[in-house]
Design a protein around this motif. Sequence first.
Motif, PDB file in Angstrom:
ATOM      1  N   PHE A  60       0.833  -1.199   0.000  1.00  0.00           N
ATOM      2  CA  PHE A  60       0.000   0.000   0.000  1.00  0.00           C
ATOM      3  C   PHE A  60       0.874   1.257   0.000  1.00  0.00           C
ATOM      4  O   PHE A  60       0.648   2.211  -0.739  1.00  0.00           O
ATOM      5  CB  PHE A  60      -0.926  -0.028   1.221  1.00  0.00           C
ATOM      6  CG  PHE A  60      -1.838   1.162   1.291  1.00  0.00           C
ATOM      7  CD1 PHE A  60      -2.874   1.310   0.374  1.00  0.00           C
ATOM      8  CD2 PHE A  60      -1.664   2.155   2.250  1.00  0.00           C
ATOM      9  CE1 PHE A  60      -3.698   2.395   0.420  1.00  0.00           C
ATOM     10  CE2 PHE A  60      -2.484   3.249   2.298  1.00  0.00           C
ATOM     11  CZ  PHE A  60      -3.521   3.370   1.391  1.00  0.00           C
ATOM     12  N   LEU A  61       1.935   1.169   0.831  1.00  0.00           N
ATOM     13  CA  LEU A  61       2.852   2.311   0.923  1.00  0.00           C
ATOM     14  C   LEU A  61       3.523   2.582  -0.424  1.00  0.00           C
ATOM     15  O   LEU A  61       3.595   3.714  -0.880  1.00  0.00           O
ATOM     16  CB  LEU A  61       3.938   2.019   1.972  1.00  0.00           C
ATOM     17  CG  LEU A  61       3.715   2.715   3.310  1.00  0.00           C
ATOM     18  CD1 LEU A  61       4.714   2.230   4.332  1.00  0.00           C
ATOM     19  CD2 LEU A  61       3.834   4.229   3.125  1.00  0.00           C
TER      20      LEU A  61
ATOM     21  N   LEU B 132       4.200   5.756  -5.286  1.00  0.00           N
ATOM     22  CA  LEU B 132       4.166   5.820  -6.742  1.00  0.00           C
ATOM     23  C   LEU B 132       3.086   6.793  -7.213  1.00  0.00           C
ATOM     24  O   LEU B 132       3.299   7.605  -8.119  1.00  0.00           O
ATOM     25  CB  LEU B 132       3.901   4.430  -7.339  1.00  0.00           C
ATOM     26  CG  LEU B 132       5.099   3.502  -7.371  1.00  0.00           C
ATOM     27  CD1 LEU B 132       4.704   2.156  -7.959  1.00  0.00           C
ATOM     28  CD2 LEU B 132       6.242   4.108  -8.185  1.00  0.00           C
ATOM     29  N   PHE B 133       1.943   6.702  -6.569  1.00  0.00           N
ATOM     30  CA  PHE B 133       0.826   7.551  -6.977  1.00  0.00           C
ATOM     31  C   PHE B 133       1.145   9.029  -6.729  1.00  0.00           C
ATOM     32  O   PHE B 133       0.863   9.890  -7.570  1.00  0.00           O
ATOM     33  CB  PHE B 133      -0.448   7.145  -6.216  1.00  0.00           C
ATOM     34  CG  PHE B 133      -1.672   7.871  -6.707  1.00  0.00           C
ATOM     35  CD1 PHE B 133      -2.159   7.636  -7.985  1.00  0.00           C
ATOM     36  CD2 PHE B 133      -2.330   8.797  -5.901  1.00  0.00           C
ATOM     37  CE1 PHE B 133      -3.283   8.296  -8.450  1.00  0.00           C
ATOM     38  CE2 PHE B 133      -3.442   9.468  -6.358  1.00  0.00           C
ATOM     39  CZ  PHE B 133      -3.933   9.219  -7.633  1.00  0.00           C
TER      40      PHE B 133
ATOM     41  N   CYS C 270       2.797  14.184  -8.898  1.00  0.00           N
ATOM     42  CA  CYS C 270       3.786  15.262  -8.976  1.00  0.00           C
ATOM     43  C   CYS C 270       4.218  15.512 -10.417  1.00  0.00           C
ATOM     44  O   CYS C 270       4.268  16.658 -10.866  1.00  0.00           O
ATOM     45  CB  CYS C 270       5.027  14.913  -8.156  1.00  0.00           C
ATOM     46  SG  CYS C 270       4.782  15.291  -6.435  1.00  0.00           S
ATOM     47  N   ILE C 271       4.539  14.400 -11.131  1.00  0.00           N
ATOM     48  CA  ILE C 271       5.050  14.617 -12.485  1.00  0.00           C
ATOM     49  C   ILE C 271       3.978  15.189 -13.401  1.00  0.00           C
ATOM     50  O   ILE C 271       4.279  15.699 -14.478  1.00  0.00           O
ATOM     51  CB  ILE C 271       5.686  13.343 -13.113  1.00  0.00           C
ATOM     52  CG1 ILE C 271       4.671  12.211 -13.207  1.00  0.00           C
ATOM     53  CG2 ILE C 271       6.936  12.920 -12.365  1.00  0.00           C
ATOM     54  CD1 ILE C 271       5.152  11.055 -14.077  1.00  0.00           C
TER      55      ILE C 271
END
Lengths: 158, 322
Positions: free
Chosen positions: B16-17, B22-23, B28-29
């Motif tokens: 989950f972390l 990643l999410f 951000c990108i």
Amino acid sequence: MKALYSLFAVCSLMFAACSDNKPVELYNTKAALPSSPKYNLDGLKVITSFVNKTKGTASTLYGNDQALKSAIDGNKTVGTNEVFTLVTWKQQDDDHWFGAKIPSDIESVEVIKTTSSGNSVAVNYQQLNGKSLDLKADTSGQSERIKYILGQKPSVLP
Amino acid sequence: MAMKTNRKPLYRRKAFLIILILFAGFLCIQFMRPDVPNPPVTGDLEAPADVKAVIQRACYDCHSNNTNLRWYDKIVPIYWGVASHIKQGRADLNFSEWNRLAPADQKGKLWESVNQIIAGAMPLPGYTAVHTGAKVSAADLAVLKNYLASMVHSKPADTAVINAADRQYQHWQKNKTAISKLPTAANGISYIPDYKNWQPISTTERFDNNTLRVIFGNDIAVKAIKENKIHPWPNGAIFAKVAWAQLQDKDGTTHTGEFKQVEYMIKDDKKYASTFGWGWARFKTPKMVPYGGANVMFTTECTNCHKPMAAEDFVFTQPIKH
């Protein structure tokens, strides 16, 4: 696992289908000039090239150095040891470019050779027809063809 | 039992972390986005409605100032690819700035476009995989081909064309075109005067731009043809392609008229690795003026058009053996 493998197999199949698998035609085999002792293009240079859109033919006129020189001088006089060779092909559409036509089956090879005969110059003409290069036996019309070929203006090749 | 139930939530939490990180990174990108503005249309492509409809639908996203990005195009990192395609696509061919091209160049770009479609190179296959509506069907292609075919006219040359060709011929005949210092293109390739002593490997009648062409090969190229070693072509092979204006006489024979240009492709897979292993140069008029001037980027024009021939080592010509 089994499902993964079959997925893999399907994917690689798809890739194979997508990647270019059309056979690559490297040569214009239709237009290939048969090798034969009846004519020889080795060492000859391009004098000019022309097409006949009505007949759908493409021609290239080759000549040895003497022939090229005479042609540039307008063939005002015919010298000795000149070799002119006019190759005529049927045309075909260029598979690689919509908008172009390239040579196809060979139609004829016409060879003019000049030799010295006493004080004058003898002009010999031969017409070889088709892929089998059959010598045309009928000699009528030869002088017209000689005039036509020697009358070709060279292409500007600076 | 207790251990097992304890472990699972931990494992789950780790995953989950990771997903969360990643999410967050993904979010951000999303802010790292190059600008894709739609500049004003200076002069749009002019063509019959059915022709234009096909080009608008299939090409305008990358080759016009009317790019229509769908929501899925705007997701980074997909968006980065999209933006770079649009930038490059527009730079090479822009139907919204059509008026900036000379009429002959407009025609040339249309023939090139249809040939890129026939070759399957355009619209970019990765793009049509997602934007299925942009695919060019056989019927669409027929519309484009018919339009181009309708622009082809062949008629006997008028006196102005004949006179121009005659003047050039006389100049050449008197050897006035001989060049003392070899002109050099921006990429360092010089005009090679010896091409006319090479062997012709094919000829073409180009009815798209009313020229006749002879393609010459140097000794290395001719030897490779004889020995069936042209896939790939050996280093040192050189082609010279000469183009003349067509000069049609009244009997229906079309001769070579004014000399237009000579173009070279020089094979060297190391030296010219960045341009598909070939060195490219074009010299115009008997004065041999290097095409592209001081701008070395002229070669992208050559490589873009030759690119669909990648399977043939970027060579269009199928040599005629003898």
